[in-house]
Design a protein around this motif. Structure first.
Motif, PDB file in Angstrom:
ATOM      1  N   THR A 103       0.861  -1.180   0.000  1.00  0.00           N
ATOM      2  CA  THR A 103       0.000   0.000   0.000  1.00  0.00           C
ATOM      3  C   THR A 103       0.896   1.229   0.000  1.00  0.00           C
ATOM      4  O   THR A 103       1.822   1.329   0.812  1.00  0.00           O
ATOM      5  CB  THR A 103      -0.920   0.035   1.226  1.00  0.00           C
ATOM      6  OG1 THR A 103      -1.744  -1.134   1.244  1.00  0.00           O
ATOM      7  CG2 THR A 103      -1.808   1.273   1.202  1.00  0.00           C
ATOM      8  N   THR A 134      -4.487   6.955  -1.533  1.00  0.00           N
ATOM      9  CA  THR A 134      -4.050   5.614  -1.165  1.00  0.00           C
ATOM     10  C   THR A 134      -4.076   4.724  -2.394  1.00  0.00           C
ATOM     11  O   THR A 134      -5.088   4.671  -3.102  1.00  0.00           O
ATOM     12  CB  THR A 134      -4.959   5.010  -0.077  1.00  0.00           C
ATOM     13  OG1 THR A 134      -4.929   5.854   1.078  1.00  0.00           O
ATOM     14  CG2 THR A 134      -4.496   3.603   0.297  1.00  0.00           C
ATOM     15  N   ARG A 149      -3.358   0.737  -3.627  1.00  0.00           N
ATOM     16  CA  ARG A 149      -3.123  -0.645  -3.199  1.00  0.00           C
ATOM     17  C   ARG A 149      -2.882  -1.530  -4.416  1.00  0.00           C
ATOM     18  O   ARG A 149      -3.443  -1.281  -5.487  1.00  0.00           O
ATOM     19  CB  ARG A 149      -4.313  -1.164  -2.397  1.00  0.00           C
ATOM     20  CG  ARG A 149      -4.509  -0.463  -1.056  1.00  0.00           C
ATOM     21  CD  ARG A 149      -5.668  -1.062  -0.272  1.00  0.00           C
ATOM     22  NE  ARG A 149      -5.753  -0.485   1.065  1.00  0.00           N
ATOM     23  CZ  ARG A 149      -6.427   0.626   1.362  1.00  0.00           C
ATOM     24  NH1 ARG A 149      -7.072   1.268   0.399  1.00  0.00           N
ATOM     25  NH2 ARG A 149      -6.454   1.086   2.602  1.00  0.00           N
ATOM     26  N   THR A 151       0.843   5.448   0.180  1.00  0.00           N
ATOM     27  CA  THR A 151       0.022   6.614   0.502  1.00  0.00           C
ATOM     28  C   THR A 151       0.829   7.894   0.340  1.00  0.00           C
ATOM     29  O   THR A 151       2.051   7.899   0.481  1.00  0.00           O
ATOM     30  CB  THR A 151      -0.503   6.538   1.954  1.00  0.00           C
ATOM     31  OG1 THR A 151       0.607   6.477   2.851  1.00  0.00           O
ATOM     32  CG2 THR A 151      -1.377   5.307   2.158  1.00  0.00           C
TER      33      THR A 151
END
Length: 458
Positions: A393, A420, A422, A395
């Motif tokens: 992930t 974000t 993923r 960010t």
């Protein structure tokens, strides 16, 4: 075909066979360049040519055709030029052609048509003369490596002594490189481009090895020699099997028995991810090869309908180069909706990288690969630490009001200025030290600084 139809008609009666032993080429990384069998943009994205030929040398006033060709769905236009066999296309004219290509978000393949049929056509120029023509245009070509491919000479040898093609092509490539050209070079086959004596096929390694920049793509022209699916598949199989970079630089259509099997050319090109450039937009002495009637884009001929609207045609398969804002070919599902100002080249911004990772962790590097008024494209590279990871992930928080509109190779969500990203199902698992990339389109206003990234592994 074009201005040599009668010559070609008498020449395409036989074919030869040969046993092939080749190895694949290396590659360079300046502007458009070759990686393995593929043409790749400077940012690493594969670019597959899908376009048409435009006879600019004979119809220099038809500059509106560039916009029409783009509207038809093309991502590339191959432009006929002359250095003296016909009215000379000067440096200022060629600069204008390049500007038209860029304004219409088309990759520009520039070809010197003077060499057509050398050895059989007394009016034809040598490849050495073609190289001199490009050297004379160097001032308007240098710096355009992201947008321009130089096709050294169109169909440079006829059917008389086609074996001379190898030495002449090697010498022309070397002359281009010794004079400082970094561009992707394209070289046409002999036998009026159709290689029915297999000189290009049998000497391709020699040609690629001659390029000190490892940045040459071979070009086959397919007309009546390639009138069966077997002849097309067999020829293309050889290049694919040996990892050779190839485009189908010209081809016509099966308007009569014994003519080129265009349906197979198109389907095989799509299956193999090969570029193709159909002949031609309009203006042929034999109008059966015109895609439009009198350059009128609203009057597509049967041939034009096949190329523009056919199941494997331009609108179905062409993807705009990412340098113009087109989505990368690696994107599995999304298409960009941003329409960037086409004349601006990508403006890189500083990159940001997370600190070195501990075992089982990851880092992420952010870079802007293209920027235009109000919009930009960025890539993020995710790298595993000293241990394998099963997911990641990334960010970040934008400081200047930027927003993400579309993404590929990651699931990206935003909450205000916080973003974000993923992994998706196929790129979450990374071996120690391995990397993957995702990209996105976004908007900006005023400042487009690179944010600091945080990468978390699972």
């Amino acid at each position: 075909m074009k201005r040599k139809l009668s010559v070609v008609a008498t020449a395409l009666l036989t074919a030869a066979t040969a046993v092939l032993f080749f190895t694949g080429p290396a590659y360079a990384a300046t502007g458009l360049h070759v990686v393995g069998r593929n043409i790749v943009e400077a940012n690493g994205q594969t670019f597959v040519m899908r376009g048409v030929n435009h006879p600019h040398a004979w119809y220099a006033n038809r500059t509106g055709s560039f916009a029409d060709i783009k509207a038809a769905g093309a991502n590339t236009v191959r432009v006929v030029l002359s250095g003296g066999r016909w009215t000379t296309n000067t440096a200022s004219d060629v600069a204008n052609v390049i500007a038209l290509c860029k304004a219409n978000r088309l990759i520009c393949v520039l070809e010197n048509h003077d060499t057509t049929g050398y050895g059989e056509d007394a009016a034809a120029y040598t490849l050495d003369q073609a190289a001199n023509y490009w050297i004379g245009l160097k001032s308007v070509l240098v710096g355009q490596e992201d947008h321009v491919v130089i096709n050294i000479g169109n169909e440079p040898i006829g059917n008389t002594d086609p074996g001379q093609w190898t030495a002449a092509t090697v010498a022309a490539i070397r002359k281009m490189r010794s004079n400082g050209f970094e561009h992707l070079l394209m070289v046409d086959a002999p036998n009026w481009g159709q290689d029915w004596t297999y000189v290009m096929r049998d000497n391709a390694q020699t040609i690629l090895d001659a390029d000190t920049r490892d940045n040459t793509v071979l070009s086959i022209h397919m007309y009546a020699v390639f009138n069966t699916s077997t002849s097309i598949v067999d020829y293309l199989d050889t290049f694919e099997r040996n990892g050779w970079p190839l485009v189908i630089g010209e081809f016509g259509w099966q308007f009569a028995a014994g003519e080129v099997d265009d349906a197979t050319i198109l389907s095989e090109a799509v299956r193999r991810n090969l570029g193709w450039l159909a002949w031609s937009w309009s203006g042929n002495t034999d109008p059966i090869l015109d895609m439009t009637t009198n350059f009128d884009a609203s009057q597509l001929t049967t041939w034009g309908q096949r190329i523009v609207n056919g199941p494997n045609g331009l609108k179905a398969t062409a993807k705009e180069a990412t340098i113009f804002g087109g989505r990368p070919t690696t994107s599995p599902t999304v298409s960009p909706t941003v329409s960037p100002t086409p004349t601006l080249s990508p403006t890189p911004t500083p990159t940001q990288t997370t600190p070195p990772p501990p075992a089982g962790a990851c880092t992420a590097t952010y870079s802007v690969t293209g920027q235009w008024g109000g919009g930009f494209q960025a890539d993020v590279k995710v790298t595993a630490g000293s241990s394998a990871i099963r997911g990641w992930t990334v960010t970040w928080t934008y400081a200047n009001g930027q927003t993400v509109s579309q993404a590929w190779n990651a699931t990206v969500t935003s909450s205000g200025s916080s973003v974000t990203a993923r992994n998706v199902s196929y790129n979450g698992s990374l071996a120690a030290g391995a990397a993957t990339q995702f990209g996105f389109l976004g908007s900006w206003n005023g400042t487009n600084s690179a944010p600091a990234l945080t990468c978390t592994a699972s």
